[in-house]
Design an enzyme around this catalytic site. Sequence first.
Site, mmCIF file in Angstrom:
data_model
loop_
_atom_site.group_PDB
_atom_site.id
_atom_site.type_symbol
_atom_site.label_atom_id
_atom_site.label_comp_id
_atom_site.label_asym_id
_atom_site.label_seq_id
_atom_site.Cartn_x
_atom_site.Cartn_y
_atom_site.Cartn_z
ATOM 1 N N ASP A 101 -66.286 71.578 49.821
ATOM 2 C CA ASP A 101 -65.330 70.776 49.067
ATOM 3 C C ASP A 101 -64.632 69.763 49.965
ATOM 4 O O ASP A 101 -64.730 69.814 51.193
ATOM 5 C CB ASP A 101 -64.273 71.680 48.425
ATOM 6 C CG ASP A 101 -64.820 72.522 47.292
ATOM 7 O OD1 ASP A 101 -65.755 72.066 46.613
ATOM 8 O OD2 ASP A 101 -64.305 73.646 47.087
ATOM 9 N N TYR B 246 -68.599 81.900 56.805
ATOM 10 C CA TYR B 246 -67.440 81.012 56.813
ATOM 11 C C TYR B 246 -66.331 81.601 57.675
ATOM 12 O O TYR B 246 -66.216 82.827 57.823
ATOM 13 C CB TYR B 246 -66.894 80.811 55.397
ATOM 14 C CG TYR B 246 -67.689 79.856 54.546
ATOM 15 C CD1 TYR B 246 -67.354 78.502 54.476
ATOM 16 C CD2 TYR B 246 -68.771 80.300 53.792
ATOM 17 C CE1 TYR B 246 -68.079 77.623 53.680
ATOM 18 C CE2 TYR B 246 -69.508 79.426 52.998
ATOM 19 C CZ TYR B 246 -69.150 78.095 52.946
ATOM 20 O OH TYR B 246 -69.874 77.232 52.167
#
Length: 247
Positions: free
Chosen positions: A53, A112
């Site tokens: 994003d 992540y």
Amino acid sequence: MRYRAVVEYDGTAFIGWQRQKGVAGRSVQESIEDAIYRLSQQCVTVFAAGRTDAGVHALGQVVHFDLNTSLQDYVIKNALNHYLRSDMVSILSLEEAAEGFHARFSAKKRHYMYKIVNRDAPPCLDRLRMWHVPKQLNVSDMQEAASHMVGEKKDFASFRAKECQSKSSVRTVDRIDCVREGNNIFVHVSAKSFLHKQVRIIVGTLVQCGHGAFPPSYVLEILERKNRAAAGITAPPHGLYLVLVEY
């Protein structure tokens, strides 16, 4: 010829990985595709393992693209880095890909990391690369809460954005580790795939647990309710990094 590359980028100035019609701003995908065009005069589509994003960074994003060229791999890599030098995007490695390789669909696991600075004073140098949480966090409580989300095929309906388009909210999260190093807290999350904003909602929920908004066991109720409103806040994008993709 299909090429596979590992890419690092600072997501601050980008609208995200993917080109988006009707959205003002530049995507990482667009930057790399433009660099390839400047090198080869060929219009190609670059595919990524993770469609990050706006504001999200990458240390090890993996991409692939098809290109007709006789240039050697290192020449392509160096040329792309030359054209990308002002975009905060770097090609760390580039090589010919195996037949049938797809950056997104061939991936076995994505790793992540979320970076939090946990102190009174806000960060100056890295303010767009970590989340400043001034209230002291109990990392042991965060880790206990995280343990309830790790395991086979749990329903993360409470941990996905309303605009998530995935048909199923069931995911297997292999790892969530919360580690304090001085004033910094690192949250490591690994899974084959994630729902839209899942990692950021997980981190936001863990942070609220860490400063005592609810006990670690409340995560079980959040999962059971299958409602986004039951979970915690969505952590801001600038603390999140795509670190590694396994194949």
